[in-house]
Design an enzyme around this catalytic site. Structure first.
Site, PDB file in Angstrom:
ATOM      1  N   ASP A 344       7.791 146.037   4.989  1.00  0.00           N
ATOM      2  CA  ASP A 344       8.130 144.730   4.422  1.00  0.00           C
ATOM      3  C   ASP A 344       7.167 143.642   4.865  1.00  0.00           C
ATOM      4  O   ASP A 344       7.519 142.459   4.866  1.00  0.00           O
ATOM      5  CB  ASP A 344       9.556 144.337   4.845  1.00  0.00           C
ATOM      6  CG  ASP A 344      10.573 145.407   4.491  1.00  0.00           C
ATOM      7  OD1 ASP A 344      10.521 145.894   3.350  1.00  0.00           O
ATOM      8  OD2 ASP A 344      11.396 145.754   5.342  1.00  0.00           O
ATOM      9  N   GLY A 345       5.976 144.004   5.239  1.00  0.00           N
ATOM     10  CA  GLY A 345       4.989 143.030   5.690  1.00  0.00           C
ATOM     11  C   GLY A 345       4.117 143.649   6.762  1.00  0.00           C
ATOM     12  O   GLY A 345       4.387 144.749   7.254  1.00  0.00           O
ATOM     13  N   SER A 369       4.887 138.325   6.071  1.00  0.00           N
ATOM     14  CA  SER A 369       6.244 138.827   6.286  1.00  0.00           C
ATOM     15  C   SER A 369       7.022 138.564   5.014  1.00  0.00           C
ATOM     16  O   SER A 369       7.242 137.415   4.636  1.00  0.00           O
ATOM     17  CB  SER A 369       6.900 138.120   7.480  1.00  0.00           C
ATOM     18  OG  SER A 369       8.222 138.550   7.633  1.00  0.00           O
ATOM     19  N   ARG A 370       7.445 139.641   4.339  1.00  0.00           N
ATOM     20  CA  ARG A 370       8.012 139.487   3.000  1.00  0.00           C
ATOM     21  C   ARG A 370       9.481 139.094   3.001  1.00  0.00           C
ATOM     22  O   ARG A 370       9.967 138.554   2.016  1.00  0.00           O
ATOM     23  CB  ARG A 370       7.835 140.793   2.218  1.00  0.00           C
ATOM     24  CG  ARG A 370       6.371 141.167   2.005  1.00  0.00           C
ATOM     25  CD  ARG A 370       6.204 142.337   1.057  1.00  0.00           C
ATOM     26  NE  ARG A 370       4.804 142.682   0.891  1.00  0.00           N
ATOM     27  CZ  ARG A 370       4.176 143.625   1.571  1.00  0.00           C
ATOM     28  NH1 ARG A 370       4.850 144.326   2.455  1.00  0.00           N
ATOM     29  NH2 ARG A 370       2.902 143.876   1.367  1.00  0.00           N
ATOM     30  N   VAL A 371      10.209 139.382   4.073  1.00  0.00           N
ATOM     31  CA  VAL A 371      11.644 139.056   4.072  1.00  0.00           C
ATOM     32  C   VAL A 371      12.053 138.223   5.275  1.00  0.00           C
ATOM     33  O   VAL A 371      13.156 137.690   5.316  1.00  0.00           O
ATOM     34  CB  VAL A 371      12.501 140.339   4.043  1.00  0.00           C
ATOM     35  CG1 VAL A 371      12.211 141.157   2.818  1.00  0.00           C
ATOM     36  CG2 VAL A 371      12.309 141.165   5.297  1.00  0.00           C
TER      37      VAL A 371
END
Length: 520
Positions: A344-345, A369-371
């Site tokens: 997720d990143g 960082s996607r979330v």
């Protein structure tokens, strides 16, 4: 609590009972057996065992264990889980009709174990009360909820610009010796009083490196809430292969009990190489870079087990920090690309920043960082947006300024501000910061309170602000720690207080004031 035996212990009991029964009544005993055709390099080829299943635990007559992997028409490929020198060609092999399991539970905390959960720290055996299979299915989509709680690492660059949430999978990648393990260690040490269980899984590393990690965890009081799994380069390659799956099973026990877990895989580069070695020895068809065709799948099924469970299932979380090594800064190589697409990143560590002594050497432009932003504390949001923009502009302008000697006033101010941001983001290893200390530093740099200071004074000013935030501003400090949003009045109060503290500790000399008036 009822004591439960492992698959290995049960197998021992079964074989002991068979031997005792045969001695008392030496009659016929029906038992499916095979015979070793060849052995070497961590695998064995076995003939017989017509009903054996894949991933079944088998036992050699010498007492060694193996894991069935290839089920070919004429022979079976077995991954050895013990020293191959104890096994000889022609030796008998027996089915156990069990899958490989590892011990789980609170008794593992503070201990160093191998890939089978056996103690390797010289502190005696570990008494276990439950066992989980090494291979377990990942939680279903309906069992998961979104990431909403931050995992504070104590590293300003990560917590402010690349936040990690509990249940997230954040990849750490970079060339050799750029500080990847240091970031993972700081993240573990910062969980000391947070209630987060930490698991450090060392794959293919030298024993001296693992011992240094254990010594650091003990020095900073983090071993009590941690489990160290060591699958060093000296153990059979089969143990290196199963290590991350076994460590994840240990973490899932705590997650299913409603607790939060942080697991570090250091590193999956060696795990991929171990699997490639096994696959080539077992004569599986090679693909790109000689890796087998399912190399993506072995990491996907591992990392998909990291998640945040819904409250009905306990509400626990398993956060993964896989580490991968790049070659010559090539993040588009085969294994790094696979891991980037699964996680997720990523946090990318730049060798050029490392050589400039910008530590941690995190390249903010190539990291994401996607979330984690959804789980970031509200106090960060009032400063991080402007901070990231200013720092990104600074990096572009600094590169441009090398080709031009004539810069306008605004450009020079942006470069000076960016250099001070970079000084604030510098951080020594094991020097983790509390949330309110980070907020104080970020407010000071975004409001331009460091602009009048010399560059070499910034680190001293940061220490002054950290000490002030720890001792004063208690209402604001408590509100920040509780994850509440600061009001505009509180933000102004904090800014003015920090400005006064810096003026008291770093006063402007009169000669400088006269010079400035003359310039005007």
């Amino acid at each position: 609590m009822k004591y439960q035996k492992s698959a290995i212990a049960i197998v021992d009991d079964v074989f002991e009972a068979i031997n005792e029964a045969w001695q008392e009544d030496p009659g016929l005993i029906v038992r499916e057996t095979g015979r070793v055709l060849s052995v070497g390099e961590g695998i064995a080829r076995v003939d017989g065992l017509p009903n054996v299943l894949t991933d079944e635990l088998v036992r050699f007559s010498s007492g060694s264990l193996g894991l069935t992997y290839n089920l070919d028409p004429k022979e079976i490929g077995v991954i050895l889980l013990d020293d191959e020198h104890t096994i000889e060609a022609g030796e008998e092999v027996f089915r156990t009709e069990r899958v490989l399991e590892v011990p789980v539970g609170d008794s593992l905390l503070g201990r160093v174990v191998d890939s089978l959960g056996r103690a390797s720290d010289g502190k005696g055996n570990i008494r276990h009360f439950d066992y989980y299979p090494v291979e377990r299915p990942a939680p279903t989509i309906m069992s998961r909820i979104s990431v909403d709680t931050p995992l504070q690492t104590g590293i300003v660059t990560i917590d402010a610009l690349l936040p990690i949430g509990r249940g997230q999978r954040e990849l750490i990648l970079g060339d050799r010796q750029t500080g990847k393990t240091a970031i993972a260690l700081d993240s573990i040490i910062n969980q000391k009083d947070s209630g987060v269980i930490c698991i450090y899984c060392a794959i293919g590393k030298q024993r001296a490196e693992v011992n240094r990690v254990i010594a650091d965890l003990q020095k900073y009081g983090s071993m009590e809430h941690s489990i160290v799994m060591s699958a060093s380069s000296s153990v059979p390659v089969g143990l290196q292969y199963i290590a991350p799956y076994a460590a994840t099973s240990m973490g899932e026990y705590f997650m299913e009990k409603g607790r939060d877990v942080l697991i570090v895989y250091d590193d999956l580069t060696w795990h991929a190489r171990a699997y490639r070695e096994l696959a080539l020895l077992l004569r599986r068809p090679p693909g790109r870079e000689a890796y087998p065709g399912d190399i993506f799948h072995i990491h996907a099924r591992l990392l998909e087990r990291s998640t945040h469970l819904k409250k009905e299932l306990g509400g626990g979380s398993l956060t993964a920090l896989p580490i991968i090594e790049t070659q010559a800064q090539d993040i588009s190589a085969f294994i790094p690309t696979n891991l980037i697409s699964i996680t997720d990143g990523q946090i990318y560590l730049s060798p050029s920043l490392f050589r400039k002594d910008v530590l941690p050497a995190i390249d903010v432009g190539k990291s994401v960082s996607r979330v984690g932003g959804a789980a970031q504390l509200p106090a960060y949001r009032m400063v991080t947006g402007e901070l990231r923009l200013a720092y990104s502009q600074f990096e572009e302008l600094e590169a441009f300024s090398r080709f031009s000697s004539r810069l306008d006033e605004d450009t020079r101010e942006q470069i000076q501000r960016g250099r001070r941001i970079r000084e604030v983001l510098k951080q020594d290893q094991f020097n983790t910061l509390e949330v309110f200390e980070q907020i104080g530093l970020l407010v000071a740099v975004t409001e331009g309170l460091f602009d009048r200071l010399e560059l070499q004074q910034v680190s001293s000013a940061c220490e002054v602000i950290r000490e002030y935030m720890s001792q004063e501003m208690e209402p604001i400090r408590i509100k920040i720690s509780e994850g509440k949003q600061l009001s505009e009045d509180e933000q102004r109060e904090l800014t003015e207080s920090l400005k006064n503290v810096l003026q008291q500790n770093f006063p402007i000399e009169k000669s400088e004031e006269v010079t400035e008036d003359a310039d005007r």
